[in-house]
Design an enzyme around this catalytic site. Structure first.
Site, PDB file in Angstrom:
ATOM      1  N   GLY A  27      45.238  45.190 132.962  1.00 33.17           N
ATOM      2  CA  GLY A  27      43.739  44.493 133.414  1.00 33.17           C
ATOM      3  C   GLY A  27      42.743  45.518 133.017  1.00 33.17           C
ATOM      4  O   GLY A  27      43.303  46.635 132.150  1.00 33.17           O
ATOM      5  N   MET A  29      41.305  47.817 134.717  1.00 26.71           N
ATOM      6  CA  MET A  29      41.485  49.103 135.097  1.00 26.71           C
ATOM      7  C   MET A  29      42.915  49.780 135.234  1.00 26.71           C
ATOM      8  O   MET A  29      42.744  51.032 134.927  1.00 26.71           O
ATOM      9  CB  MET A  29      40.930  49.004 136.616  1.00 26.71           C
ATOM     10  CG  MET A  29      41.224  50.124 137.996  1.00 26.71           C
ATOM     11  SD  MET A  29      40.521  49.768 139.315  1.00 26.71           S
ATOM     12  CE  MET A  29      41.075  51.173 140.110  1.00 26.71           C
ATOM     13  N   LYS A  47      51.737  50.465 139.081  1.00 26.18           N
ATOM     14  CA  LYS A  47      50.634  50.244 138.451  1.00 26.18           C
ATOM     15  C   LYS A  47      49.719  51.553 138.022  1.00 26.18           C
ATOM     16  O   LYS A  47      49.642  52.308 138.826  1.00 26.18           O
ATOM     17  CB  LYS A  47      49.329  49.466 139.530  1.00 26.18           C
ATOM     18  CG  LYS A  47      47.920  49.526 138.922  1.00 26.18           C
ATOM     19  CD  LYS A  47      46.981  49.018 140.020  1.00 26.18           C
ATOM     20  CE  LYS A  47      47.167  47.602 140.105  1.00 26.18           C
ATOM     21  NZ  LYS A  47      46.055  47.060 141.237  1.00 26.18           N
ATOM     22  N   ASP A 141      37.645  40.702 146.608  1.00 23.07           N
ATOM     23  CA  ASP A 141      38.311  40.381 145.334  1.00 23.07           C
ATOM     24  C   ASP A 141      39.448  39.292 145.261  1.00 23.07           C
ATOM     25  O   ASP A 141      40.430  39.348 144.596  1.00 23.07           O
ATOM     26  CB  ASP A 141      38.565  41.667 144.569  1.00 23.07           C
ATOM     27  CG  ASP A 141      38.628  40.966 142.955  1.00 23.07           C
ATOM     28  OD1 ASP A 141      37.695  40.236 142.621  1.00 23.07           O
ATOM     29  OD2 ASP A 141      39.265  41.782 141.972  1.00 23.07           O
TER      30      ASP A 141
END
Length: 633
Positions: A27, A29, A47, A141
């Site tokens: 993604g 970020m 992540k 979100d």
């Protein structure tokens, strides 16, 4: 070229514990990888923040926020976060690994979903979000990309990277957060988000699931944002006639422009969805699909789940998310003998889960407020609640030295039973040194105060003929008034009071009363009538001086205007019978102008004064004229 050849993360050992196996997704970020937790021998999703964002504290704080927000939730419909940390310059989160697809993938493959499939997914999403809202967390979100559909049928909400406490609902100083297609009107127009903003996003998602398209479209993001702020969301049935009216109503309710007209939180919307489900499906509706965590090791590819049919363990044949939803929708219409067995199994699972999360190792406990307590008392209270304690020190301007000034985690936060709470003990205010301030420009003095960590207290203005305007006359401690004009020791965050010159009081001598009053009021002084005095130089009724009524004189004070009565009267000397030389000297010494025959100045000793006007002894103003007559003339 393979992924391992192009991505240097493949094969890397993170923090001496997590072995990266392959890349799952990327993604804007961060990138998500499949990894093995070598310590616990389990697969996890890790992540990793992009390297170019490593120096950005805002992105780092979002990483930490995601871990903290998700860690506060223990719910089967929320992705678990196991760990968070930093390896060298790389920030990372360790999460539960869910093999499967996202709701976005499902919509791409199938266009739109049936009402039954939509209900199944929305029940799971609303259940997880209701837990978040109850914990005071707003996701901010929500979108199909953040709804995960596991191969074993589980449905979970992920990516709490933008989540915030429900009380901290303003996006001040930031651009609009979240994906523009799902932003609520209040986020677009005012940058404000609360639980009802999540509800709006869910309403848009539900519309998209039922119709296969989003309600608003545009070439630019701001065009879509404008429609969210101003245009009503159409009923899904206007695009897909197969949508029942109950779901139309739910979508329109969730996407009201006014937040006060939407469901207050996910729990209220979930309750309405369950009512709609009963109306659509009839009496055969039972509880949503639930997952029973395995009580023993299962080989790769095996799953063990509880759904309305209580499926048996299936080895090496995990169904797809779409198959699971379709099967669930079909089977939930039926009734059977298994209902009683399902209730028993769910009760057993609930009992075990209740013990683990209620009083066992997985339970969360609210950190109490122990500020201002003695450290030993605070430690005893925390220990009784199941916490371990550690101690540290910090400066504090509000808590006396020796008392608890704060804790980490903070009071009111939830923490695992058995975790460590750090008790910070106050050392009192931090001492600092204030530089000499008298004689400095006021702005420079303020900067010097704040540079030490102290605060600027009261700033008083004062008239001073010797100190230029905007210059500090004196400085004092706000706490006790002691003078520190020349500098001295102080304490951080305490206040320093300043006295600043505004220059001298204006000179109004010789002005009329009205002109003097206007000049003094211009600098903030009030006037009152003062005494009247004789003056040889100031005209009658004009101002001689402005007399202070207090010392020191500051703007807002009052001064008295002393006015002139003109020259002071004096008696006319008795010079009758004197020769002119003596008489002239006496009259001039008294301050009078003289009028006489100029011939007398030729022989002043020969002329004798016979009369003066005004008469001798009469009071006459200094400077006035006395007429002199001589004998024989």
């Amino acid at each position: 070229m393979t992924t391992s050849q192009t991505d240097p993360m493949i094969g890397r050992l993170i923090d001496g514990r997590y072995q990266v196996r392959s890349r799952i997704a990327r993604g804007g970020m961060a990138t998500v990888y499949l990894a093995t937790d070598l310590r616990l021998e389990r697969r996890v999703a890790i992540k990793v923040m992009h390297g170019h964002l490593a120096d950005d504290n805002t992105f780092k704080s979002r990483f930490v926020q995601e871990a903290r927000s998700a860690a506060r939730l223990a719910h089967p419909n929320v992705v678990n976060v196991f760990d968070q940390g930093q390896d060298s310059d790389m920030a990372y989160l360790v999460m539960e690994y869910l093999p499967g697809i996202t709701l976005r993938d499902l919509l791409k493959d199938y266009g739109k979903l049936t009402p039954e499939q939509t209900i199944d997914i929305m029940e799971a999403v609303l259940s997880g979000l209701a837990a978040a809202h109850k914990a005071g967390i707003v996701h901010r979100d929500l979108k199909p990309e953040n709804v995960l559909l596991a191969d074993d049928g589980r449905i979970k909400i992920g990516d709490f990277g933008l989540a915030r406490a429900a009380s901290a609902n303003t996006a001040t100083g930031q651009a609009l957060l979240g994906t523009i297609a799902y932003l609520s009107p209040e986020l677009v127009t005012r940058g404000v988000a609360d639980a009802r903003s999540d509800i709006y996003a869910l309403g848009i998602m539900m519309y998209e699931m039922l119709t296969g398209t989003q309600p608003f479209h545009g070439e630019q993001p701001m065009q879509i944002a404008y429609q969210h702020a101003n245009d009503p969301v159409p009923a899904p049935s206007s695009v897909n006639p197969a949508v029942p009216p109950e779901l139309d109503e739910l979508v329109l309710w969730a996407t009201e422009k006014d937040p006060d007209r939407r469901p207050s939180d996910a729990r209220e919307m979930l309750d309405r969805l369950l009512e709609a489900e009963k109306s659509i499906r009839g009496d055969a509706v039972v509880q949503p699909t639930m997952v029973l965590p395995p009580a023993f090791d299962i080989a790769d590819g095996d799953t063990q789940i509880i759904n309305p049919a209580i499926r048996q363990q299936v080895a090496s044949s995990t169904p797809t998310a779409t198959d699971t939803l379709t099967e669930a929708a079909r089977r939930r219409r039926g009734k059977g003998w298994w209902l009683f067995a399902l209730v028993l199994v769910l009760a057993a699972v609930a009992g075990g889960t209740g013990w683990y999360f209620g009083s066992g190792p997985g339970s969360f406990v609210t950190v109490p407020n122990v500020v201002s307590q003695a450290p030993a008392t605070a430690a005893a209270e925390l220990t009784n609640l199941g916490f371990k304690t550690a101690q540290a020190q910090e400066y504090s301007v509000t808590i006396p030295a020796g008392q608890v000034s704060s804790t980490d985690p903070k009071a009111g936060a939830s923490a695992n039973r058995g975790s460590t709470v750090t008790i910070r003990v106050s050392k009192g205010p931090q001492p600092v040194t204030i530089p000499a301030l008298a004689g400095q420009n006021v702005d420079a003095a303020k900067a010097a105060i704040t540079a030490t960590g102290a605060k600027v207290g009261d700033v008083a203005q004062q008239f001073d003929a010797k100190v230029p305007a905007n210059t500090v006359i004196s400085a004092a401690r706000a706490s006790d008034g002691s003078d520190i004009s020349g500098g001295g020791g102080y304490f951080q965050a305490a206040a320093v009071n300043l006295v600043v010159s505004v220059g001298p009081i204006p000179d109004v001598s010789g002005k009329t009363v009205s002109a003097a009053t206007a000049a003094l009021e211009k600098v903030g002084l009030h006037t009152t009538a003062g005494p009247q005095s004789y003056s040889d130089t100031i005209d009658k009724d004009d101002v001689i001086s402005a007399q202070p009524q207090s010392q020191p004189v500051r703007p807002g004070d009052t001064v008295a205007l002393e006015t002139s009565r003109g020259p002071q009267p004096v008696p006319v000397p008795d010079v009758v019978g004197q020769t002119w030389d003596k008489a002239k000297a006496a009259l001039q010494a008294a301050g009078f102008q003289l009028k006489y025959s100029s011939a007398a100045d030729l022989l002043p000793g020969a002329f004798v004064v016979s009369k003066v006007s005004p008469d001798a002894g009469t009071q006459a103003p200094k400077g006035s004229t006395v007429t002199v007559n001589f004998a024989g003339f």
